[in-house]
Design an enzyme around this catalytic site. Structure first.
Site, PDB file in Angstrom:
ATOM      1  N   LYS A   1       0.853  -1.189   0.000  1.00  0.00           N
ATOM      2  CA  LYS A   1       0.000   0.000   0.000  1.00  0.00           C
ATOM      3  C   LYS A   1       0.887   1.235   0.000  1.00  0.00           C
ATOM      4  CE  LYS A   1      -3.955   2.014   2.531  1.00  0.00           C
ATOM      5  NZ  LYS A   1      -4.845   1.884   3.708  1.00  0.00           N
TER       6      LYS A   1
ATOM      7  N   SER B   1      -9.922   2.259   2.728  1.00  0.00           N
ATOM      8  CA  SER B   1      -8.978   2.938   1.886  1.00  0.00           C
ATOM      9  C   SER B   1      -8.011   2.017   1.140  1.00  0.00           C
ATOM     10  CB  SER B   1      -8.155   3.915   2.734  1.00  0.00           C
ATOM     11  OG  SER B   1      -7.310   3.202   3.620  1.00  0.00           O
TER      12      SER B   1
ATOM     13  N   SER C   1     -10.374   0.158   7.029  1.00  0.00           N
ATOM     14  CA  SER C   1      -9.710   0.231   5.729  1.00  0.00           C
ATOM     15  C   SER C   1      -9.021  -1.047   5.259  1.00  0.00           C
ATOM     16  CB  SER C   1      -8.670   1.361   5.729  1.00  0.00           C
ATOM     17  OG  SER C   1      -9.306   2.603   5.564  1.00  0.00           O
TER      18      SER C   1
END
Lengths: 490, 499, 95
Positions: free
Chosen positions: B78, B162, B186
Site C-alpha cells: 500500500k 482505503s 480500511s
C-alpha cells in the site's frame, strides 16, 4: 491573588503615586543530554546545518517520537531541586501551530499534566533580604529549529539542528516585585540547575532563556494586565526589561490609558520593549494528548532513587557553611553560588581559619577573577596556594599586606607561596632589635612630628607607616605599634 | 506449472521450496498480470526491475537451501508505507515525488523474511475514504462486476477503501498478498467488498514506524490475502515489537499459521444485538448463516450487548479527523513534497495545502481543527474520548464474561459503483464503516472473511472481533468460516481488454 | 451547533488551507452535515467516565541517552522543494 505583602521600599514612584511591579517568569532551560528529547540525534550546540537532525526531527512521513529517559530523569531531578511535587503520571500534548522551523506543525509539550508541579525557590536578593518565589510547574517540551532571516533579502533559511532538543519550561508564580528580584531569581535558578547538572545555564548559547511577564498595580489593588516579554537572554537584560516595561506601563496608566495584553520584545540597544505584532494573531493551539506517546509513568521508588543521588544543593550547602564554618550567611551564599567556587573554598579552608579563607576567596580571589573575566576553574591561584597564603598570615610569618603582594606574585608567576616567601625574603620582621633601630632613626629625623604625636596620639599612624616603609613592609605591625607607643610615651 | 498467479501464498511458498517453481517465474507471472491490469488502476508505482532482482536473489537462496519464511513471494505494498528509494505518495498530490530515504518497519520485516515488492498500491488519499475514490491518482476499479442477467453490468464497482488498491490487486491475482492499513475499517471493508481476507491486528501488534500517519491512535497495519492461511503467514512476518514505535507491544509473535485448522469446539462466540440495525436484509441473512457455520463447527453462540456501538462512528468522526488535522500539519511545502509559491510564508502554506490536499482530506483536516479549537475541545474531543472509553468497556465486559470472539457483518451491503455514494453528503460514505470502526476505537483485532455472494453477484463478508493480542483465535475461527462458506471464485480477467 | 461562513474561514486559516469565496458555502454545508452526524454524542451520559488515553495497558518504553541518529544532512534535504547549502529555504518570514 496577593502572593506577597507589599513592601514600600520596592515601589516605583509615579506622577500619581506609588506603583508595585509584579513579575512572573517562564524560564526555558535546555536539558543537559547527549541526544534529543524524542530522537537519537545529537543535542550538541552548533554543528553544520541540518546535521544534528534525524528523520524524526525533520518530521518525515511516518516518523514517531521515542522519549529519552535521561531527559525525564533530569526533569525529575530538577523538580526535586525546586522542592517540587513530582507527578508520577504526566501526559505529552501537541501544541499545534505552523512555523517553518517547527517541522511537525506541532510542538510536543506538556499542557494539562506536567511532570513537575508546585515548588519553590529561596532567593537572597541582598545580604539582608531573602524572598521565596513559588514555582507553578515544570514541564518537558521540544525546542524548535532556527530560522535565519539575514542570509537573503527575500527568503529565510531553516536549520533544524535545535529541532527536538529537550527543554524544561519552569514557570514561576507572580511572586517577583522588582527588577533586582527578577535578576536574583534567575541567578538562583541557574545556580540550582548547574548544581543538579540538568542545564548548563549558558545564556549566550540560549541554553537558558526567559519569558518575563510584567504588570503593575497600585499597592493593594488586583493584578494589572500583563505583557509577556519574550526570549530575554541575559540576567542583566531581564532586570532592564522589567524596569523599562514597568515604566512604560505606568506611563500609559497615568495618562489614563489601558494596557493591552500582548507579547513584546526587549531591545537592549534602545532600552525599550516593543510589540511583536506578528505574534498577535489570535492563537488557538488546539492542544490535545499526543497519540504517538503513552502517558509518562514511573513509581515513587524511581523518584526516591534519583533523590538519593542528588548532589548537595546550594541552600543546603549554604546552611552547612554557616553552621560548620561560622560564615556570615551572605558570604556563604556568595561562595555557594557556583559549585566550583564552593568546592574551591572547602578545599582551601580545610584545617584552617575558615572565615579568613572565606575573606581571601571572596575579596581577593573573586575580585581578581571578575576583573580578568575568569571562571574559578581557570584561576591561576589554586586552593592550596590560597590555603598556604592564609597559613603564612595566621602564623605571622607574613603580614596581611605582604599576603596581598604574595597573592599577586602567585597570580602572575605561580609557584609555592612558602618558597616564594623564603626566596624573596618576604618574612615579617619580629626581631625587636631591628624594629627599634628603625624607630630610633625615624624619631631622630623627625623631632617636630614627635612633638605633634605627644599632643595628638593619632599621629602614631604616621610613625607606623614610616617604620613599615623602612622595613619594606615586613615588620610585624603589632610589634611596631607597641614599641612606638612606649618610645613616644603615648 | 499452470498460471502461478492462481496459487495461494501458502501454495506458492511450498512450490518454491519444493523447487516446482522458481521465484523468477512466479514474479514474472505477476508482473505480466499487473501490466495487463492497468485498467484497474490498482498500482500507483510498478517496480518490476526491483522485483525481478529480488526474485533472482531468492532463487539463489532457495538453491543454497537458505530460504526464509516468505522467500520469493511477490507482494503489493500500500502506498502509505514508506519504501526506501521508491516514490511514496499516500495517493496525495501533496507528497509530489517524495522518495523516502528509509523503509517502513513492517515492509522491512517482510523483506527480512524474503518477500519481494511488485509495486506500490493505490488507496484513498491519506487513507481517508471507503471506496478508493479520493485518490489523487484516480479511483481503483474492482475486478468484481455486478451480475446482469447472464452477464455483467458495465458499472465500475469500487474495491472498498482505503486499501482499495490492495484488495483489488489481491482479488485480481496481481499479487499473492498485499499490505494494507486500517484506521476505521480500511482493511476489512475492502476485503469484504472483494471476497478477500483482511485482518486488522490488535493496536500495537505491528509497528507504525514509516507508515504515513492518518490517525495515530487508530492506525494499524495488516495484510489482505485470498485465504485465511495466507493472512496468518503474512501477519506473522509483519508483526512484532519495534523500539522506534513506543505504541508497539513487546510481546512474542505466535505462529499464527498453526492456528489454521485448530478446533473451535467450545469457543464462545458473542453475537451483539446492536449490530442488527446497520445492515440490510441480505447481510443479516449472511450473519445468521455465519452463526450457523460456527455453531456447526462446535462453537457456543451467546447473545451479547455492546450498548455503545451506535456512538462509535460519530465518535470516530471526531477523533480520527482531530488526530489527522495534526498529523497532516507536517505537509507544509517546506521540507518535502509539493510547494506552491505564495506572497509570504502563510500564503505559501495555504496555497500548497489547498492544492496538495483533495476535497475529502481538506474536509477532515478542517473538521479536526474545528473540534480541537478553543471552546469546542471539551464538547467534542474530550467527550468522544470518554465515549471511546465506554465502547472499550463494552468489549472488556463481554470478554470478561467469557466470550472468545464476536461475530458481526463486515459491511452493511455489497460494494457499490463509483459515484454512487457520498457525492452529496460525506456522511453517506462514512456509514460504510459502521461495523468496523468500533474495533479500532477499542484497539481490538478484527478479521474480515468472505461469506458468499450477494444477489448482485458481489462478495459479502463477515467480521470476527477478538480479544487483545488473540489473533490466533481469530485465525482458527476465520478458517472455520472459510471452510464452511461457499468457495469464492475470483473474477476472470475481463480487464485485460478494458480501457 | 452549526458553523457559519466566518467560522469556515477561521478554521481554514487555522488549518492553513486556502479557500475560495465560492467554496465557503458548500464547505460550511459539508462541515455542518458532519457536525449534525456527531451531535448524537451529546445524548450520551459520560458522567464520571475518564477519556481514553491509550487502548494499551502498558508503560511507555524509553530510549537511552545515546546519539544514534543524524549526521546525514543530505538525506534530510533530499526531497526539499528549495534548499541552499544544506538549509531549507522558505519565503521570507517576518518576525
Amino acid at each position: 491573588m496577593n502572593t506577597r505583602e507589599t513592601q514600600p521600599s520596592k515601589l516605583l514612584k509615579g506622577a500619581t503615586g506609588d506603583w508595585e511591579v509584579v513579575v512572573g517568569m517562564e524560564i526555558h532551560a535546555q536539558v543537559t543530554s547527549k541526544a534529543k528529547l524524542f530522537s537519537g540525534a545529537s543535542a550538541e550546540y552548533g554543528g553544520e546545518p541540518n546535521n544534528h537532525v534525524s528523520l524524526v526531527d525533520a518530521a518525515m512521513p511516518g516518523m514517531l517520537p521515542v522519549i529519552n529517559e535521561e531527559c525525564v530523569k533530569q526533569a525529575i531531578r530538577t523538580g526535586l531541586g525546586l522542592q517540587a511535587q513530582i507527578n508520577l503520571r504526566s501526559v505529552f500534548d501537541r501544541k499545534n501551530y505552523f512555523y517553518p522551523d517547527l517541522p511537525q506543525g506541532y510542538q510536543i509539550s506538556q499542557y494539562k499534566h506536567p511532570i513537575v508541579g508546585e515548588g519553590e525557590v529561596i532567593v537572597d536578593v541582598t545580604p539582608s533580604e531573602r524572598i521565596t518565589v513559588g514555582i507553578e510547574r515544570l514541564h518537558l517540551e521540544q525546542d524548535a529549529g532556527k530560522s535565519i532571516h539575514d542570509l537573503s533579502a527575500t527568503e529565510s533559511h531553516v536549520d533544524l539542528n535545535r529541532s527536538g532538543v529537550a527543554l524544561m519550561e519552569i514557570v514561576s508564580k507572580p511572586d517577583i516585585r522588582s527588577a533586582e528580584e527578577a535578576r536574583a531569581y534567575v541567578s538562583k535558578l541557574r545556580t540550582i540547575l548547574r548544581y543538579i547538572g540538568s542545564c548548563d545555564g549558558n545564556m549566550e548559547q540560549g541554553s537558558l532563556r526567559a519569558d518575563v511577564n510584567v504588570s503593575v498595580r497600585k499597592p493593594g489593588a488586583p493584578f494589572g494586565t500583563r505583557c509577556e516579554i519574550k526570549n530575554v537572554n541575559s540576567i542583566r537584560f531581564i532586570g532592564q526589561a522589567v524596569e523599562v516595561e514597568a515604566r512604560r506601563q505606568i506611563g500609559i496608566l497615568e495618562d489614563g490609558g489601558v494596557i493591552a495584553q500582548e507579547t513584546r520584545l526587549f531591545d537592549p540597544g534602545k532600552g525599550e520593549t516593543r510589540s511583536m505584532r506578528s505574534k498577535e494573531e489570535a492563537h488557538d493551539y488546539r492542544y490535545f494528548p499526543d497519540p504517538d506517546l503513552l502517558p509518562l509513568e514511573f513509581d515513587q521508588a524511581y523518584v526516591d532513587a534519583l533523590k538519593v543521588e542528588l548532589p548537595e544543593l546550594p541552600d543546603e550547602k549554604r546552611a552547612r557553611f554557616v553552621a560548620d564554618y561560622g560564615l556570615p550567611p551572605y558570604d556563604a551564599g556568595v561562595l555557594v553560588a557556583e559549585r566550583a567556587s564552593a568546592d574551591f573554598f572547602e578545599e582551601a579552608a580545610k584545617g584552617r581559619d575558615a572565615k579568613l579563607v572565606a575573606n581571601w576567596v571572596i575579596n581577593e580571589l573573586f575580585g581578581r577573577l571578575n576583573k580578568e573575566g575568569l571562571d574559578i576553574t581557570r584561576s591561576p591561584v589554586s586552593a592550596a596556594a590560597i590555603g598556604a597564603i592564609v597559613d603564612l598570615i595566621s602564623t605571622s610569618v607574613i603580614s596581611g599586606k605582604i599576603g596581598k603582594d604574595l597573592f599577586e606574585i602567585v597570580w602572575q608567576e605561580g609557584g609555592d607561596p612558602r618558597e616564594i616567601v623564603e626566596t624573596r625574603g618576604l618574612k615579617q620582621v619580629t626581631d625587636t632589635g631591628a624594629i627599634e633601630k628603625a624607630i630610633d632613626e625615624i624619631i631622630a629625623a623627625n623631632p617636630d612630628k614627635v612633638a605633634q604625636a605627644k599632643a595628638k596620639p593619632t599621629m602614631l599612624g604616621w610613625f607606623v607607616g614610616q617604620v613599615m616603609k623602612a622595613t619594606g613592609g615586613k615588620a610585624n605591625p603589632q610589634a611596631v605599634n607597641e614599641l612606638l607607643k612606649s618610645r613616644l610615651g603615648v | 506449472m499452470s498460471d502461478p498467479t492462481h496459487l495461494s501464498l501458502a501454495e506458492a511458498r511450498d512450490a518454491l521450496v519444493a523447487k516446482k517453481l522458481s521465484a523468477t517465474e512466479l514474479t514474472k507471472a505477476h508482473i505480466e498480470a499487473i501490466e495487463k491490469a492497468r485498467a484497474l488502476n490498482a498500482f500507483l508505482t510498478e517496480t518490476p526491475e526491483l522485483a525481478l532482482e529480488a526474485a533472482r536473489d531468492s532463487d539463489a537462496r532457495i538453491a543454497r537451501g537458505e530460504a526464509r519464511p516468505l522467500e520469493g513471494l511477490p507482494l503489493g505494498i500500500k502506498d502509505l508505507y514508506c519504501t526506501k528509494g521508491v516514490r511514496t505518495t499516500a495517493a496525495s498530490r501533496i507528497l509530489d515525488d517524495f522518495t523516502p530515504t528509509y523503509e517502513s518497519t513492517v515492509s522491512a520485516n517482510l523483506w527480512r523474511d524474503g518477500a519481494l515488492m511488485l509495486g506500490k498500491l493505490n488507496l484513498d488519499e491519506f487513507a481517508m475514504g471507503s471506496s478508493n475514490e479520493t485518490s489523487a491518482f484516480g479511483p481503483v476499479v474492482s475486478p468484481w462486476r455486478r451480475k446482469k442477467g447472464e452477464g455483467f453490468d458495465d458499472a465500475k464497482i469500487v474495491p472498498g477503501g482505503s486499501s482499495g488498491g490492495s484488495s483489488a490487486a489481491v482479488a485480481a491475482r496481481l499479487a499473492l498478498g498485499a499490505t494494507a492499513t486500517d484506521t476505521g475499517g480500511s482493511i476489512r471493508q475492502p476485503a469484504a467488498f472483494t471476497g478477500t481476507v483482511g485482518i486488522k491486528p490488535t493496536y500495537g501488534r505491528c509497528s507504525r514506524w514509516g507508515i504515513v500517519a492518518f490517525a495515530s491512535s487508530l492506525d494499524q497495519a495488516g495484510p489482505i490475502t485470498r485465504t485465511v492461511r495466507d493472512a496468518a503467514i503474512m501477519l506473522r512476518s509483519m508483526a512484532g515489537h519495534d523500539p522506534k514505535d513506543t505504541t508497539s507491544v513487546d510481546a512474542p509473535v505466535p505462529d499464527y499459521e498453526a492456528a489454521i485448522g485448530a478446533s473451535v469446539k467450545g469457543r464462545r462466540i458473542g453475537i451483539p444485538k446492536e449490530y442488527r440495525i446497520g445492515g440490510g436484509a441480505e447481510i443479516n441473512a449472511l450473519w445468521d448463516q455465519g452463526v450457523a457455520w460456527l455453531r456447526d463447527a462446535g462453537a457456543e453462540i451467546v447473545e451479547i450487548s455492546l450498548p455503545h456501538t451506535r456512538f462509535a462512528l460519530p465518535a470516530y468522526y471526531i477523533i480520527a479527523p482531530a488526530e489527522a488535522s495534526s498529523n497532516l500539519a507536517r505537509y507544509d511545502g517546506v521540507r518535502y513534497g509539493l510547494r506552491e509559491k505564495g506572497r509570504d510564508i502563510a500564503d505559501m502554506y495555504e496555497k500548497t495545502r489547498a492544492k496538495g490536499f483533495g476535497a475529502e482530506v481538506r474536509r477532515r483536516v478542517m473538521i479536526g481543527a474545528y473540534v480541537l479549537s478553543h471552546g469546542y475541545y471539551d464538547a467534542f474531543y474530550v467527550r468522544a474520548q470518554k465515549i471511546r472509553s465506554l465502547i472499550k468497556r463494552d468489549f472488556d465486559e463481554a470478554f470478561a464474561a467469557g466470550v472468545d470472539a464476536v461475530l458481526t457483518p463486515a459491511t452493511p451491503s455489497t460494494a457499490f459503483a463509483q459515484g454512487e455514494k457520498g457525492a452529496a453528503d460525506p456522511v453517506e460514505m462514512y456509514l460504510n464503516d459502521i461495523f468496523t470502526v468500533t474495533v479500532n476505537m477499542a484497539g481490538l483485532p478484527g478479521i474480515a472473511v468472505p461469506g458468499g455472494l450477494g444477489a448482485d453477484g458481489l462478495p459479502l463478508g463477515l467480521q470476527l472481533i477478538g480479544r487483545p493480542f488473540d489473533e490466533a483465535t481469530l485465525f482458527s475461527l476465520a478458517a472455520a468460516l472459510e471452510s464452511a462458506a461457499p468457495k469464492i471464485d475470483f473474477p476472470q480477467p475481463w480487464w485485460t481488454d478494458a480501457k | 451547533m452549526s458553523v457559519d461562513q466566518a467560522t469556515v474561514r477561521r478554521i481554514a486559516h487555522l488549518a492553513r488551507i486556502a479557500v475560495e469565496d465560492q467554496e465557503v458555502e458548500r464547505l460550511g454545508a459539508e462541515l455542518n452535515a458532519i457536525l449534525d452526524f456527531v451531535a448524537e454524542l451529546s445524548s450520551v451520559d459520560v458522567e464520571g467516565v475518564e477519556p481514553l488515553t491509550s487502548v494499551l495497558p502498558m508503560q511507555m518504553k524509553k530510549r537511552q541517552d545515546v546519539v544514534t541518529d543524524g549526521g546525514f544532512a543530505d538525506a534530510i534535504l533530499a526531497n526539499a522543494p528549495e534548499k541552499d547549502d544544506h538549509y531549507f529555504v522558505v519565503p521570507k518570514v517576518v518576525e
